[in-house]
Design a protein around this motif. Sequence first.
Motif, PDB file in Angstrom:
ATOM      1  N   SER A  67       0.848  -1.195   0.000  1.00  0.00           N
ATOM      2  CA  SER A  67       0.000   0.000   0.000  1.00  0.00           C
ATOM      3  C   SER A  67       0.881   1.242   0.000  1.00  0.00           C
ATOM      4  CB  SER A  67      -0.918   0.029   1.229  1.00  0.00           C
ATOM      5  OG  SER A  67      -1.857  -1.020   1.180  1.00  0.00           O
ATOM      6  N   HIS A  68       0.511   2.189  -0.852  1.00  0.00           N
ATOM      7  CA  HIS A  68       1.231   3.459  -0.941  1.00  0.00           C
ATOM      8  C   HIS A  68       0.317   4.558  -0.398  1.00  0.00           C
ATOM      9  CE1 HIS A  68       4.038   6.307  -3.291  1.00  0.00           C
ATOM     10  NE2 HIS A  68       3.219   7.062  -2.553  1.00  0.00           N
ATOM     11  N   TYR A  69       0.808   5.298   0.603  1.00  0.00           N
ATOM     12  CA  TYR A  69       0.039   6.370   1.236  1.00  0.00           C
ATOM     13  C   TYR A  69       0.645   7.719   0.845  1.00  0.00           C
ATOM     14  CZ  TYR A  69      -1.476   2.541   4.334  1.00  0.00           C
ATOM     15  OH  TYR A  69      -1.964   1.362   4.838  1.00  0.00           O
ATOM     16  N   ASN A  70      -0.166   8.591   0.276  1.00  0.00           N
ATOM     17  CA  ASN A  70       0.296   9.952   0.015  1.00  0.00           C
ATOM     18  C   ASN A  70      -0.889  10.899  -0.113  1.00  0.00           C
ATOM     19  OD1 ASN A  70      -0.684  10.248  -2.725  1.00  0.00           O
ATOM     20  ND2 ASN A  70       1.064   9.069  -3.471  1.00  0.00           N
ATOM     21  N   THR A  71      -0.577  12.204  -0.130  1.00  0.00           N
ATOM     22  CA  THR A  71      -1.606  13.228  -0.360  1.00  0.00           C
ATOM     23  C   THR A  71      -1.281  14.011  -1.629  1.00  0.00           C
ATOM     24  OG1 THR A  71      -0.417  14.683   1.190  1.00  0.00           O
ATOM     25  CG2 THR A  71      -2.326  13.495   2.044  1.00  0.00           C
ATOM     26  N   TRP A  72      -0.891  13.271  -2.648  1.00  0.00           N
ATOM     27  CA  TRP A  72      -0.693  13.849  -3.982  1.00  0.00           C
ATOM     28  C   TRP A  72      -2.091  14.031  -4.571  1.00  0.00           C
ATOM     29  CZ3 TRP A  72       2.866  11.144  -8.166  1.00  0.00           C
ATOM     30  CH2 TRP A  72       2.834  11.891  -9.345  1.00  0.00           C
ATOM     31  N   GLU A  73      -2.637  15.223  -4.442  1.00  0.00           N
ATOM     32  CA  GLU A  73      -4.024  15.487  -4.826  1.00  0.00           C
ATOM     33  C   GLU A  73      -4.239  15.260  -6.317  1.00  0.00           C
ATOM     34  OE1 GLU A  73      -2.819  18.753  -1.802  1.00  0.00           O
ATOM     35  OE2 GLU A  73      -1.900  17.597  -3.424  1.00  0.00           O
ATOM     36  N   ALA A 117       0.008  20.026  -4.934  1.00  0.00           N
ATOM     37  CA  ALA A 117      -0.098  19.262  -6.178  1.00  0.00           C
ATOM     38  C   ALA A 117       0.062  20.200  -7.360  1.00  0.00           C
ATOM     39  CB  ALA A 117      -1.447  18.549  -6.255  1.00  0.00           C
ATOM     40  N   SER A 118       1.108  19.994  -8.138  1.00  0.00           N
ATOM     41  CA  SER A 118       1.319  20.802  -9.341  1.00  0.00           C
ATOM     42  C   SER A 118       2.098  19.992 -10.368  1.00  0.00           C
ATOM     43  CB  SER A 118       2.061  22.095  -9.003  1.00  0.00           C
ATOM     44  OG  SER A 118       3.217  21.826  -8.222  1.00  0.00           O
ATOM     45  N   SER A 119       1.568  18.862 -10.699  1.00  0.00           N
ATOM     46  CA  SER A 119       2.053  17.939 -11.735  1.00  0.00           C
ATOM     47  C   SER A 119       3.565  17.697 -11.697  1.00  0.00           C
ATOM     48  CB  SER A 119       1.584  18.390 -13.112  1.00  0.00           C
ATOM     49  OG  SER A 119       2.082  19.659 -13.432  1.00  0.00           O
ATOM     50  N   ILE A 120       4.353  18.531 -12.345  1.00  0.00           N
ATOM     51  CA  ILE A 120       5.792  18.293 -12.418  1.00  0.00           C
ATOM     52  C   ILE A 120       6.406  18.278 -11.025  1.00  0.00           C
ATOM     53  CG2 ILE A 120       7.982  19.183 -13.286  1.00  0.00           C
ATOM     54  CD1 ILE A 120       6.470  20.368 -15.620  1.00  0.00           C
ATOM     55  N   ARG A 121       5.976  19.199 -10.196  1.00  0.00           N
ATOM     56  CA  ARG A 121       6.505  19.256  -8.834  1.00  0.00           C
ATOM     57  C   ARG A 121       6.184  17.974  -8.089  1.00  0.00           C
ATOM     58  NH1 ARG A 121       4.347  18.250  -3.705  1.00  0.00           N
ATOM     59  NH2 ARG A 121       5.920  18.967  -2.238  1.00  0.00           N
ATOM     60  N   SER A 122       4.946  17.520  -8.178  1.00  0.00           N
ATOM     61  CA  SER A 122       4.535  16.311  -7.467  1.00  0.00           C
ATOM     62  C   SER A 122       5.260  15.087  -8.015  1.00  0.00           C
ATOM     63  CB  SER A 122       3.026  16.113  -7.584  1.00  0.00           C
ATOM     64  OG  SER A 122       2.333  17.177  -6.973  1.00  0.00           O
ATOM     65  N   HIS A 123       5.380  15.007  -9.333  1.00  0.00           N
ATOM     66  CA  HIS A 123       6.072  13.883  -9.964  1.00  0.00           C
ATOM     67  C   HIS A 123       7.504  13.789  -9.438  1.00  0.00           C
ATOM     68  CE1 HIS A 123       6.982  10.989 -13.165  1.00  0.00           C
ATOM     69  NE2 HIS A 123       8.093  11.671 -13.381  1.00  0.00           N
ATOM     70  N   HIS A 124       8.169  14.919  -9.346  1.00  0.00           N
ATOM     71  CA  HIS A 124       9.559  14.951  -8.893  1.00  0.00           C
ATOM     72  C   HIS A 124       9.662  14.683  -7.397  1.00  0.00           C
ATOM     73  CE1 HIS A 124      13.801  16.329  -8.981  1.00  0.00           C
ATOM     74  NE2 HIS A 124      13.519  16.780  -7.764  1.00  0.00           N
ATOM     75  N   MET A 125       8.934  15.458  -6.596  1.00  0.00           N
ATOM     76  CA  MET A 125       9.067  15.376  -5.141  1.00  0.00           C
ATOM     77  C   MET A 125       8.512  14.061  -4.590  1.00  0.00           C
ATOM     78  SD  MET A 125      10.642  18.209  -4.395  1.00  0.00           S
ATOM     79  CE  MET A 125      10.472  18.246  -2.605  1.00  0.00           C
ATOM     80  N   ALA A 126       7.302  13.693  -5.011  1.00  0.00           N
ATOM     81  CA  ALA A 126       6.713  12.437  -4.535  1.00  0.00           C
ATOM     82  C   ALA A 126       7.482  11.238  -5.071  1.00  0.00           C
ATOM     83  CB  ALA A 126       5.247  12.353  -4.946  1.00  0.00           C
ATOM     84  N   GLY A 127       8.038  11.388  -6.265  1.00  0.00           N
ATOM     85  CA  GLY A 127       8.822  10.303  -6.842  1.00  0.00           C
ATOM     86  C   GLY A 127      10.058   9.996  -6.019  1.00  0.00           C
TER      87      GLY A 127
END
Length: 223
Positions: A67-73, A117-127
């Motif tokens: 299970s992956h938990y996050n708040t990447w809206e 949540a701002s697409s590129i930012r989330s992809h990079h930071m959450a990644g």
Amino acid sequence: MSYRNYPMREMLDLMRPYYKQWKEEAKRKNSADKKYGVGVSFGGYHVGKSHDSAEVALELNEDGSVSHYNTWEEMGQGADIGTLAHTYRCLRELNLRPEQIHLVQNDTGTCPNTGSASSIRSHHMAGWATKIAADKLLDAMRKPDGSFRSYSEMIREGIPTKYFGKYESPSDVGHIDKNTGHGFDSVGQNFILNLAEVEVDVKTGKAKVLRYRIVSDIGIVGN
């Protein structure tokens, strides 16, 4: 302003043949009533923000799934498939199928703070946060012989099955010279080179874009 990467020369080299072709064609189309021209411009967008951070959690379940938990809206930018792809890649040593990765998102009672949540930012930071959490989980599951412990083995040995990963922007991000404006205010940039052919009506001054082409450097594609 300095950048972490300098793809501008390569991008210009890629665009140059189109620029030369369009420019020659524009010259041939010029008339007394309409004028044609070709122009280029550079643009781009920053990735993340100064002093940024993101946190996620990965948990091994009893049936071997994760299970992956996050708040990447999710706002239509792919937070679900982004989370799935990151987790799949970072835990590829476990040979999980996509359906074995469960997404628990945007429940602030159970999910850590992944940030805005701002697409590129989330992809990079959450990644990167996912990579950190995945490395912790894999290290905990890995046996001396290189194989991986099951959920029941983890419980029997008293090893936690849930791990948090927190990624923070590099220490030099956010240090902007107040006098010159130079410095890094984000963890990275992406770049775009624009080429446009424009028609201008000499009598009315009305401009019309006839053709438009771009070369974009978006970094490494995650999926």
